[in-house]
Design a protein around this motif. Sequence first.
Motif, PDB file in Angstrom:
ATOM      1  N   PHE A 155      27.046 -17.275 -12.709  1.00 43.75           N
ATOM      2  CA  PHE A 155      26.783 -17.103 -11.650  1.00 43.75           C
ATOM      3  C   PHE A 155      25.571 -17.865 -10.663  1.00 43.75           C
ATOM      4  O   PHE A 155      25.732 -18.237  -9.538  1.00 43.75           O
ATOM      5  N   LEU A 156      24.753 -17.775 -11.253  1.00 44.95           N
ATOM      6  CA  LEU A 156      23.223 -18.101 -10.527  1.00 44.95           C
ATOM      7  C   LEU A 156      23.344 -19.469 -10.354  1.00 44.95           C
ATOM      8  O   LEU A 156      23.028 -20.421  -8.604  1.00 44.95           O
ATOM      9  N   LEU A 157      23.983 -20.382 -10.907  1.00 46.37           N
ATOM     10  CA  LEU A 157      24.264 -21.428 -10.881  1.00 46.37           C
ATOM     11  C   LEU A 157      25.206 -21.961 -10.304  1.00 46.37           C
ATOM     12  O   LEU A 157      24.619 -23.109  -9.117  1.00 46.37           O
ATOM     13  N   LYS A 158      26.671 -20.886 -10.149  1.00 46.36           N
ATOM     14  CA  LYS A 158      27.403 -21.561  -8.172  1.00 46.36           C
ATOM     15  C   LYS A 158      26.662 -21.681  -7.051  1.00 46.36           C
ATOM     16  O   LYS A 158      26.683 -22.055  -6.063  1.00 46.36           O
ATOM     17  N   HIS A 159      25.926 -20.320  -6.643  1.00 47.77           N
ATOM     18  CA  HIS A 159      25.417 -19.963  -5.705  1.00 47.77           C
ATOM     19  C   HIS A 159      23.230 -20.631  -6.154  1.00 47.77           C
ATOM     20  O   HIS A 159      22.860 -19.530  -4.783  1.00 47.77           O
ATOM     21  N   ILE A 160      23.017 -21.498  -6.235  1.00 50.32           N
ATOM     22  CA  ILE A 160      21.590 -21.606  -6.674  1.00 50.32           C
ATOM     23  C   ILE A 160      21.543 -22.058  -5.028  1.00 50.32           C
ATOM     24  O   ILE A 160      19.889 -21.779  -4.908  1.00 50.32           O
ATOM     25  N   ASP A 161      21.794 -22.137  -4.650  1.00 46.07           N
ATOM     26  CA  ASP A 161      21.326 -23.012  -2.862  1.00 46.07           C
ATOM     27  C   ASP A 161      21.202 -21.902  -2.443  1.00 46.07           C
ATOM     28  O   ASP A 161      20.020 -22.178  -1.749  1.00 46.07           O
ATOM     29  N   THR A 162      21.773 -20.706  -1.933  1.00 49.39           N
ATOM     30  CA  THR A 162      21.854 -19.444  -1.715  1.00 49.39           C
ATOM     31  C   THR A 162      20.317 -18.928  -1.954  1.00 49.39           C
ATOM     32  O   THR A 162      20.092 -18.137  -1.113  1.00 49.39           O
ATOM     33  N   GLN A 163      20.342 -18.764  -3.132  1.00 51.22           N
ATOM     34  CA  GLN A 163      20.095 -17.606  -4.065  1.00 51.22           C
ATOM     35  C   GLN A 163      17.731 -18.334  -3.894  1.00 51.22           C
ATOM     36  O   GLN A 163      17.556 -17.560  -3.969  1.00 51.22           O
ATOM     37  N   ILE A 164      18.335 -19.816  -4.206  1.00 52.58           N
ATOM     38  CA  ILE A 164      16.713 -20.443  -4.191  1.00 52.58           C
ATOM     39  C   ILE A 164      16.239 -21.379  -2.868  1.00 52.58           C
ATOM     40  O   ILE A 164      15.721 -21.219  -2.265  1.00 52.58           O
ATOM     41  N   PHE A 165      17.314 -22.375  -3.223  1.00 54.03           N
ATOM     42  CA  PHE A 165      17.027 -23.742  -3.310  1.00 54.03           C
ATOM     43  C   PHE A 165      16.713 -23.796  -1.330  1.00 54.03           C
ATOM     44  O   PHE A 165      16.212 -24.641  -0.667  1.00 54.03           O
ATOM     45  N   GLU A 166      17.876 -22.981  -0.382  1.00 52.90           N
ATOM     46  CA  GLU A 166      17.747 -22.452   0.876  1.00 52.90           C
ATOM     47  C   GLU A 166      16.414 -22.178   1.729  1.00 52.90           C
ATOM     48  O   GLU A 166      15.860 -22.650   2.356  1.00 52.90           O
ATOM     49  N   LEU A 167      15.804 -21.387   0.063  1.00 54.76           N
ATOM     50  CA  LEU A 167      14.604 -20.379   0.900  1.00 54.76           C
ATOM     51  C   LEU A 167      13.125 -22.325   0.596  1.00 54.76           C
ATOM     52  O   LEU A 167      12.020 -20.971   0.893  1.00 54.76           O
ATOM     53  N   GLU A 168      13.464 -22.826  -0.084  1.00 52.38           N
ATOM     54  CA  GLU A 168      12.262 -24.234  -0.195  1.00 52.38           C
ATOM     55  C   GLU A 168      11.083 -23.000  -0.899  1.00 52.38           C
ATOM     56  O   GLU A 168       9.777 -23.307  -0.615  1.00 52.38           O
ATOM     57  N   PRO A 169      10.979 -21.955  -1.574  1.00 52.34           N
ATOM     58  CA  PRO A 169       9.623 -21.232  -1.901  1.00 52.34           C
ATOM     59  C   PRO A 169       9.233 -22.169  -2.209  1.00 52.34           C
ATOM     60  O   PRO A 169       8.800 -23.528  -2.964  1.00 52.34           O
ATOM     61  N   SER A 170       7.854 -21.722  -3.294  1.00 54.20           N
ATOM     62  CA  SER A 170       6.486 -21.877  -3.550  1.00 54.20           C
ATOM     63  C   SER A 170       6.369 -21.568  -4.632  1.00 54.20           C
ATOM     64  O   SER A 170       5.601 -21.923  -5.499  1.00 54.20           O
ATOM     65  N   LYS A 171       6.753 -19.954  -4.715  1.00 52.28           N
ATOM     66  CA  LYS A 171       7.028 -19.342  -6.556  1.00 52.28           C
ATOM     67  C   LYS A 171       8.805 -19.020  -6.689  1.00 52.28           C
ATOM     68  O   LYS A 171       8.844 -17.858  -5.351  1.00 52.28           O
ATOM     69  N   ILE A 172       8.813 -18.589  -7.904  1.00 50.81           N
ATOM     70  CA  ILE A 172      10.156 -18.284  -8.383  1.00 50.81           C
ATOM     71  C   ILE A 172       9.943 -17.162  -9.263  1.00 50.81           C
ATOM     72  O   ILE A 172       8.604 -17.713  -9.911  1.00 50.81           O
ATOM     73  N   PHE A 173      10.627 -16.182  -9.378  1.00 50.49           N
ATOM     74  CA  PHE A 173      10.301 -15.619 -10.546  1.00 50.49           C
ATOM     75  C   PHE A 173      11.907 -14.945 -10.851  1.00 50.49           C
ATOM     76  O   PHE A 173      12.936 -14.481 -10.116  1.00 50.49           O
ATOM     77  N   ILE A 174      12.303 -15.450 -11.930  1.00 52.57           N
ATOM     78  CA  ILE A 174      13.267 -15.467 -12.254  1.00 52.57           C
ATOM     79  C   ILE A 174      14.318 -13.853 -13.641  1.00 52.57           C
ATOM     80  O   ILE A 174      12.652 -14.163 -14.679  1.00 52.57           O
ATOM     81  N   ASN A 175      14.596 -13.748 -13.218  1.00 44.73           N
ATOM     82  CA  ASN A 175      15.127 -12.420 -14.251  1.00 44.73           C
ATOM     83  C   ASN A 175      16.696 -12.397 -14.657  1.00 44.73           C
ATOM     84  O   ASN A 175      17.329 -11.560 -14.074  1.00 44.73           O
ATOM     85  N   ILE A 176      16.679 -13.265 -16.012  1.00 44.75           N
ATOM     86  CA  ILE A 176      17.977 -13.547 -15.509  1.00 44.75           C
ATOM     87  C   ILE A 176      19.542 -14.289 -16.983  1.00 44.75           C
ATOM     88  O   ILE A 176      18.566 -14.600 -17.639  1.00 44.75           O
ATOM     89  N   GLY A 177      20.331 -13.137 -17.091  1.00 45.43           N
ATOM     90  CA  GLY A 177      21.239 -12.982 -18.800  1.00 45.43           C
ATOM     91  C   GLY A 177      21.381 -11.809 -19.287  1.00 45.43           C
ATOM     92  O   GLY A 177      21.931 -12.418 -20.456  1.00 45.43           O
ATOM     93  N   THR A 178      21.280 -10.654 -19.071  1.00 46.60           N
ATOM     94  CA  THR A 178      21.267  -9.569 -19.795  1.00 46.60           C
ATOM     95  C   THR A 178      22.503  -9.537 -19.995  1.00 46.60           C
ATOM     96  O   THR A 178      23.060  -8.890 -20.529  1.00 46.60           O
TER      97      THR A 178
END
Length: 222
Positions: free
Chosen positions: A77-100
Amino acid sequence: MSKETKSLTLNPQLEEFQTSLIAKYAAANQTARRGQIVFVGSSLMEIFPIEQWEEAGEVAFGKYIYNRAVRATTTAFLLKHIDTQIFELEPSKIFINIGTNDIGFQVPEEEFLSNEREIFRQIAERLPDCETYVLRYYPINTLDFQNDEDEKTLFATRSNAAFQAASDKIEALSREFGFRFIDVNAGLADERGNLKKELTFDGAHLNPDGYRVVLTNLTPYL
């Protein structure tokens, strides 16, 4: 397919919620500040009330934290929506908790780790100057919540052993890409290694008191 997988992934109300939340995030991204901090993942991140605490003035950091997590989601799901969830924001830091949920939904490990690797690869390639932090999975409590049928279903495919074994493999992956793998679980577990009963509402998800413990541990990285 596990019972949990059927109940969650085939639930039209859940899918509708996920779709509406992604649309909400996409709209909010249009006016969001770039170069800030992004939290991303599944429900373990989504229900982290960090933005509410920021808006209420309870916490403040040098950069704003945008929470772009979506409950009951997997690495796919994150791969499918990765632009919306991450890249559109052009973050300087990312904290990821995915996979459970990949583990809980019995996604084959090879597929799960391949997706995780692809998420990391895209971040490294598209945001080379971003600081990426990958979180060790939180402990869970399978002992004090066994009387509820929903929890019995939840824990049928989840365990501390499975989560921590997967975390070790994700740690190795994160290091390949130069990411920081961090353990912010200090104070969450009891003497048996289970999530403290007072810090969870169902044995698998943290309540606000649990997230305050995590935030204390996270603060040095924020």
